[in-house]
Design an enzyme around this catalytic site. Structure first.
Site, PDB file in Angstrom:
ATOM      1  N   SER A   1       1.196  -1.572  -0.278  1.00  0.00           N
ATOM      2  CA  SER A   1      -0.578  -0.127   0.492  1.00  0.00           C
ATOM      3  C   SER A   1       0.815   0.985  -0.296  1.00  0.00           C
ATOM      4  CB  SER A   1      -1.105   0.424   0.744  1.00  0.00           C
ATOM      5  OG  SER A   1      -1.670   1.167   2.007  1.00  0.00           O
TER       6      SER A   1
ATOM      7  N   HIS B   1      -7.673   5.297   2.743  1.00  0.00           N
ATOM      8  CA  HIS B   1      -9.745   6.219   2.687  1.00  0.00           C
ATOM      9  C   HIS B   1     -11.131   5.994   3.031  1.00  0.00           C
ATOM     10  CE1 HIS B   1     -12.078   9.240   2.191  1.00  0.00           C
ATOM     11  NE2 HIS B   1     -12.963   8.731   1.432  1.00  0.00           N
ATOM     12  N   THR B   2     -11.040   4.371   3.886  1.00  0.00           N
ATOM     13  CA  THR B   2     -12.148   3.500   4.380  1.00  0.00           C
ATOM     14  C   THR B   2     -12.278   4.186   5.230  1.00  0.00           C
ATOM     15  OG1 THR B   2     -11.483   1.476   3.535  1.00  0.00           O
ATOM     16  CG2 THR B   2     -12.836   0.924   4.705  1.00  0.00           C
TER      17      THR B   2
ATOM     18  N   SER C   1     -12.694   7.038   6.459  1.00  0.00           N
ATOM     19  CA  SER C   1     -13.844   8.435   6.236  1.00  0.00           C
ATOM     20  C   SER C   1     -15.176   7.885   6.547  1.00  0.00           C
ATOM     21  CB  SER C   1     -13.238   9.166   5.118  1.00  0.00           C
ATOM     22  OG  SER C   1     -11.932   9.905   5.256  1.00  0.00           O
TER      23      SER C   1
ATOM     24  N   GLU D   1     -18.877   7.302   6.916  1.00  0.00           N
ATOM     25  CA  GLU D   1     -19.598   7.434   8.108  1.00  0.00           C
ATOM     26  C   GLU D   1     -20.373   6.365   8.821  1.00  0.00           C
ATOM     27  OE1 GLU D   1     -20.309  11.344   7.989  1.00  0.00           O
ATOM     28  OE2 GLU D   1     -17.478  11.992   7.019  1.00  0.00           O
ATOM     29  N   GLY D   2     -21.339   6.714   8.257  1.00  0.00           N
ATOM     30  CA  GLY D   2     -23.169   6.153   8.180  1.00  0.00           C
ATOM     31  C   GLY D   2     -22.856   4.838   7.874  1.00  0.00           C
TER      32      GLY D   2
ATOM     33  N   PHE E   1     -31.522   4.393   6.121  1.00  0.00           N
ATOM     34  CA  PHE E   1     -30.498   4.373   5.080  1.00  0.00           C
ATOM     35  C   PHE E   1     -30.755   4.582   3.922  1.00  0.00           C
ATOM     36  CE2 PHE E   1     -26.086   5.614   4.284  1.00  0.00           C
ATOM     37  CZ  PHE E   1     -25.807   6.142   5.474  1.00  0.00           C
TER      38      PHE E   1
ATOM     39  N   GLN F   1     -20.499   9.188  -8.729  1.00  0.00           N
ATOM     40  CA  GLN F   1     -21.759   9.544  -7.288  1.00  0.00           C
ATOM     41  C   GLN F   1     -21.530  10.688  -6.480  1.00  0.00           C
ATOM     42  OE1 GLN F   1     -22.720   7.138  -3.858  1.00  0.00           O
ATOM     43  NE2 GLN F   1     -24.422   6.840  -4.842  1.00  0.00           N
TER      44      GLN F   1
ATOM     45  N   HIS G   1     -22.372  13.010  -4.021  1.00  0.00           N
ATOM     46  CA  HIS G   1     -22.940  12.837  -2.267  1.00  0.00           C
ATOM     47  C   HIS G   1     -23.828  13.937  -1.951  1.00  0.00           C
ATOM     48  CE1 HIS G   1     -23.999  12.355   2.134  1.00  0.00           C
ATOM     49  NE2 HIS G   1     -23.490  11.252   1.964  1.00  0.00           N
TER      50      HIS G   1
ATOM     51  N   LEU H   1     -17.498  14.843   4.751  1.00  0.00           N
ATOM     52  CA  LEU H   1     -18.672  14.377   4.455  1.00  0.00           C
ATOM     53  C   LEU H   1     -19.887  14.622   5.448  1.00  0.00           C
ATOM     54  CD1 LEU H   1     -20.427  12.046   2.515  1.00  0.00           C
ATOM     55  CD2 LEU H   1     -19.280  10.183   4.374  1.00  0.00           C
TER      56      LEU H   1
ATOM     57  N   GLU I   1     -24.893  10.615   5.023  1.00  0.00           N
ATOM     58  CA  GLU I   1     -26.554  10.111   5.447  1.00  0.00           C
ATOM     59  C   GLU I   1     -27.207  10.177   6.664  1.00  0.00           C
ATOM     60  OE1 GLU I   1     -27.319   8.858   1.477  1.00  0.00           O
ATOM     61  OE2 GLU I   1     -27.902   7.255   2.197  1.00  0.00           O
TER      62      GLU I   1
ATOM     63  N   ARG J   1     -29.611   9.335  -3.616  1.00  0.00           N
ATOM     64  CA  ARG J   1     -28.544  10.451  -3.430  1.00  0.00           C
ATOM     65  C   ARG J   1     -28.486  10.949  -4.791  1.00  0.00           C
ATOM     66  NH1 ARG J   1     -23.262   7.025  -0.677  1.00  0.00           N
ATOM     67  NH2 ARG J   1     -24.021   7.427   2.015  1.00  0.00           N
TER      68      ARG J   1
ATOM     69  N   HIS K   1     -18.214  11.458  -4.450  1.00  0.00           N
ATOM     70  CA  HIS K   1     -18.247  11.274  -3.188  1.00  0.00           C
ATOM     71  C   HIS K   1     -18.017   9.554  -3.572  1.00  0.00           C
ATOM     72  CE1 HIS K   1     -18.833   9.707   0.742  1.00  0.00           C
ATOM     73  NE2 HIS K   1     -19.771   8.092   0.349  1.00  0.00           N
TER      74      HIS K   1
ATOM     75  N   ARG L   1     -25.031   3.627  -6.681  1.00  0.00           N
ATOM     76  CA  ARG L   1     -25.407   3.054  -4.949  1.00  0.00           C
ATOM     77  C   ARG L   1     -25.847   3.852  -4.026  1.00  0.00           C
ATOM     78  NH1 ARG L   1     -22.216   3.566  -0.911  1.00  0.00           N
ATOM     79  NH2 ARG L   1     -20.960   5.212  -1.248  1.00  0.00           N
TER      80      ARG L   1
END
Lengths: 136, 580, 249
Positions: free
Chosen positions: B40, B48-49, B51, B53-54, B120, B234, B236, B246, B249, B289, B357, B392
């Site tokens: 990596s 980035h996973t 970040s 949130e929902g 959601f 997408q 957001h 972000l 949602e 979205r 997003h 998505r």
């Protein structure tokens, strides 16, 4: 397991400067706490000597007590008392962090734990004072 | 220094985010005989996973069913999802989120000790598991920390894969740059899994972290694998103006309201009503979205949005939820808004606007995460397994990286078990070729073009041509701009010529990847003459199933992307009009 | 009208060329809503492409961009220029870590320590996935939740003089994470982690300066985790000494 990053001779290892503890208030408070322990230690040694002298008989004990009545020793004792109080306060303040107390499902707020410690300290101190004063 | 066989593995995972770590663990569990590596460009827990949130969707309750989850997902995708993929996804989702629970993920809980579920956008029932509003953070750290117990998983932290090793059409490893000392090496493997995330950074206004530059997509694309459905980016609906941070949602799932400058819940004017006090599934603020983002733009065109230093915005109002609920279920939202906007959402509405997003498209894979190149697999946002289609649904992506990360890990492990070891001889010259390329193109090149200029112009071109509303002329212009930027990139000049931790070189390599991916997005968008999901064209406002009920496949050619098509797999849900 | 600027005094260190770090000043536009990281990005894009630092999410959760800002460990993505106005702002690499280049420090030591404290759920017998989740009440979650919030940003290590003086110290974040798993109602690994926490470079190395918890951007309070681990360790030791059958847990 990580692949060891190949030899990196270029790494710079910083050194802690002598005055590092002057940089932050917390560091200074920490150093005071460290230094105060010297006074507490001396006080304890003196206390042990006093106890030893009690065993040697009333004259020996009186001689030590007389020595300790000198202004120098009185000043030392006042300072040591102040430091002991500082230690006690920081120690009790720590209880809120260290001791998690549950009442049923709910956690007792840390502030209340600290307050409880201080109250207990006060009660015990008053009791000892009362006992000493009434007895003498 | 490790010997040469230290760089030979059975399974090599590129990317250490949620999908990559899940794949690595799955491969390790598949067989104890395999040597697995995770490479990596950042330490895995920076991925980035972190970040997200929902929450993460899975059927967990008696009032829910796999078919309902499948139908919501397919409906949300505007029927561009492959239905066999969606069926596999919903079936394996509950097991995966429970597995993560067994690995220590601190899911939020009901009083009886079961994991909680919240509503959601676009979902018919409550099926989104969450860990307050730091779900991605907790999932990533649970996966990363769990991965530490497997001795068989070797990590290359802060290495950048610059190209795939392909021999006789078979992928057998990567050439990678060790960022710490600037050396270039071949790392061979019988199977390679790309889990490098999306490419939101090809746009200027995005929720995506700096690292999300589509590197893995570009690696596969250059090696000949097609990128699928790249036109679907997408938006957001609720990002903070300026920073693009972000606002989950979940804040609407918990009952937050979107209001225009008159304090009016404008979504009711766009067929999403009626407005209710309590959130209703798939209505108003819980619409999908793509639709909510379009409503915002239309509201702006009616002159009913606020104007601020960072353009138009509306209000996301959480005040009626109360401090207690916000602190329990949305603490990160409160923290972010306080820090970056300087207001407290308990007392003031949050300014929000649509923001790039998620990359629905990606490296084309089959249901087992296999790409069209032998030995190459892909999962997570970098891949397009076709479960998200044209749009998505929120909280499906975290589950996707678990389900398809695990599938990729197992498939790659089985492939590696059947295969003989990669011979290391033929790769030597590929390494020296790559070294030469890095030196002549970047480290010793004396061009005058600057990274920041090309990058900013690319992002502007993408915003102009591939935004929420698209039309032919501007998209063609974007394609043209990207072609010219590609040429200018050939004349790039770096200030940094050092070997050790050369972040400018990394930025140049990332920009090269972004230019490839951006071109795939723009050309795929130009070719799709219909409106579907996140791809909305003013010149073709209707969905056109006769011509475009199919996936786009972008192949890289010297003259730019070539777009082909692939049929959509329909099992039990024939396409119908998508109405909420 | 001239644009208002603010000066950043940035530590530079170029391995192989510099024998020790030096300071370089850059004037950047003063924007009220910029964070220190924005200023660094401005320098890199417009003034000096060789400036080297890590960053990613710029929303305070990935943990990449920790640096010393005016001598205090900070996430530069949430350190606003306006709070340091009119400057200058001193930006240095995180204290107590070996410097790789400019503002980038080596994390090798932490990554090894993290693995040593076994930060994963340990069970005597794993429950099959088919039997569903482990039940955990909200109160049980609350017992460890705070300590699971660590983003491994290393600010606590940069603030810890003990770590600076004795680098073998396991340190605040790693101990906090060990404690997080020890406190998890689903975990049965206390006995496996305890020996690591009790060794000389473990919790007893901590002299409770408390600065780790002050600088923690996520309210983890590693100092509390360490002191509570001490209490637990001391209890175990006392039980083992006093009770014929040894400590129970």
């Amino acid at each position: 397991m990580t692949v060891p990053q190949s030899a990196r001779p270029g790494l710079y290892y910083p050194k802690m400067p002598l005055g590092w503890w002057l940089r932050r208030p917390n560091y200074i408070r920490f150093m005071i706490r460290e230094v105060t322990s010297v006074f507490i230690a001396i006080f304890l040694v003196v206390l042990l000597i006093e106890v030893h002298m009690v065993a040697q008989g009333p004259e020996a004990y009186a001689a030590v007590v007389a020595k300790l009545r000198s202004p120098g020793w009185i000043v030392f004792n006042v300072v040591a008392l102040a430091f002991a109080l500082y230690h006690t306060v920081t120690w009790f303040k720590l209880t809120g962090v260290v001791q998690v107390v549950h009442l049923g499902e709910r956690r007792v707020p840390p502030g209340l734990v600290v307050a409880g410690a201080f109250v207990a300290w006060g009660v015990v101190s008053l009791f000892i004072l009362y006992w000493l004063l009434v007895r003498s | 220094m490790p010997g040469n066989d230290a760089y030979q593995h059975d399974v090599l995972v590129i990317g250490g985010g949620g999908a990559g770590l899940r794949a690595a663990i799955a491969a390790a569990e598949e067989s104890g005989r395999l040597s697995i590596a995770v490479l990596s460009k950042v330490y895995p827990m920076r991925s980035h996973t972190v970040s997200a949130e929902g929450g993460t969707a899975a059927v967990m309750r008696e009032n829910d069913s796999l078919d309902m989850h499948a139908k919501d997902t397919i409906f949300g995708s505007d029927f561009l999802a492959d239905q066999d993929v969606v069926e596999a996804f919903v079936k394996e989702a509950p097991g995966e989120v429970i597995q993560l629970e067994h690995w220590g993920c601190p899911w939020s809980r009901d009083p009886d000790g079961r994991v909680s579920v919240r509503p959601f956008g676009g979902m018919t029932v409550n099926r989104t598991l969450y860990a307050a509003d730091k779900t991605g953070f907790h999932m990533l750290h649970a996966l990363f920390q769990t991965s530490l117990k497997y001795d068989k998983i070797v990590r290359y932290d802060e290495w950048f894969a610059t190209s795939l090793l392909v021999e006789d059409g078979r992928v057998c490893g990567v050439v990678a740059l060790n960022v710490h000392d600037g050396t270039v090496r071949a790392i061979t493997a019988k199977a390679v899994i790309i889990c490098t995330g999306g490419a939101g950074r090809i746009f200027s206004f995005t929720t995506n972290a700096a690292i999300k530059t589509g590197d893995g997509m570009a690696l596969a694309y250059r090696a000949g694998a097609p990128l699928k459905d790249m036109e679907f980016m997408q938006y957001h609906p609720t990002g903070l103006p300026g920073t693009g941070i972000l606002i989950t949602e979940a804040s609407r799932g918990e009952g937050g309201h979107l209001k225009n400058k008159d304090g009016y819940r404008y979504l009711q004017d766009y067929g999403l009503g009626p407005p209710t006090d309590k959130p209703v599934h798939r209505k108003m603020e819980l619409g999908p979205r793509d639709i909510l983002s379009r409503c915002h733009i239309q509201e702006h065109q009616k002159g009913r949005t606020f104007e601020g230093p960072y353009g138009h915005y509306v209000h996301l109002d959480l005040r009626h939820l109360g401090e207690k609920l916000i602190d329990k279920n949305l603490p990160f939202v409160r923290e972010l808004v306080k820090d970056y906007v300087g207001i407290d959402p308990v007392y003031e509405p949050i300014p929000v606007r649509p923001v790039i997003h998620y990359t629905m498209g990606g490296i084309s894979t089959d249901i087992d995460a296999k790409t069209r190149l032998e030995g190459l697999y892909a999962a997570g946002e970098a891949a397009c397994v076709s479960m998200n289609g044209a749009n998505r649904l929120g909280s499906n992506s975290l589950t996707e990286l678990l389900v398809f990360g695990a599938r990729a890990g197992r498939a790659a492990a089985r492939h590696a078990l059947e295969r003989p070891a990669v011979s290391s001889n033929p790769v030597a010259h590929l390494v020296s070729d790559e070294r030469k390329r890095l030196d002549t193109r970047f480290l010793r090149a004396d061009g005058r073009e600057r990274i920041a200029d090309i990058r900013d112009e690319m992002r502007k071109a993408m915003e102009d041509g591939c935004g929420i509303y698209r039309e032919k002329a501007t998209m063609a212009q974007t394609c043209d701009t990207l072609r010219r930027l590609r040429e200018r990139f050939g004349r790039i000049g770096l200030m940094d010529r050092d070997a050790v931790f050369n972040t400018e070189l990394i930025a140049a390599l990332e920009l090269e990847c972004m230019l490839d991916v951006a071109a795939a997005v723009a050309h795929s968008a130009l070719a799709r003459e219909e409106s579907r999901g996140a791809h909305t064209r003013t010149d073709f406002p209707k969905r056109d199933d006769a011509r475009f009920l199919k996936h786009s496949l972008a192949y890289r050619t010297p003259d730019g992307p070539r777009v082909e098509y692939l049929p959509v797999t329909i099992t039990r849900w024939p396409p119908e009009e998508r109405k909420y | 009208m001239r644009e208002e600027t603010i000066t950043l005094e940035v530590t530079r260190y170029r391995p192989g060329h510099d024998s020790e770090p030096r300071t370089e000043s850059f004037a950047v536009p003063y924007q009220k809503d910029w964070v220190v990281l924005d200023a660094l990005n401005h320098i890199k894009d417009q003034l000096d492409g060789t400036l080297t630092y890590r960053w990613s999410c710029r929303m305070g959760v990935c943990g990449s961009c920790g640096m010393m800002v005016n001598g205090v460990p900070k996430l530069t993505c949430s350190a606003f220029l306006r709070d340091y106005y009119p400057g200058p702002i001193r930006v240095e690499p995180l204290a107590n870590f070996p410097v790789i280049r400019d503002l980038v420090v080596s994390l090798d030591d932490f990554m090894e320590k993290l693995r040593r404290v076994k930060p994963w759920l340990i069970r005597a017998v794993e429950k099959p996935v088919s039997e569903g989740e482990y039940r955990q009440t909200p109160a049980q979650l609350e017992d460890y939740k705070q300590f699971s919030m660590c983003i491994n940003c290393m600010l606590c290590y940069a603030a810890c003089p003990v770590y600076g003086l004795a680098p073998a110290f396991v340190g605040p974040a790693a101990i906090a994470l060990a404690y997080r798993y020890n406190m998890d109602s689903r975990d049965e690994g206390y006995k496996l982690r305890e020996p690591i926490l009790s060794e000389s470079v473990g919790v007893w190395e901590c002299t409770f300066v408390g600065e780790c918890s002050v600088v923690c951007p996520k309210g983890v309070d590693p100092a509390a985790a360490i002191q509570r681990s001490k209490v637990a360790g001391a209890k175990d030791w006392a039980m083992a000494m006093l009770m014929p059958w040894g400590g129970r847990r």
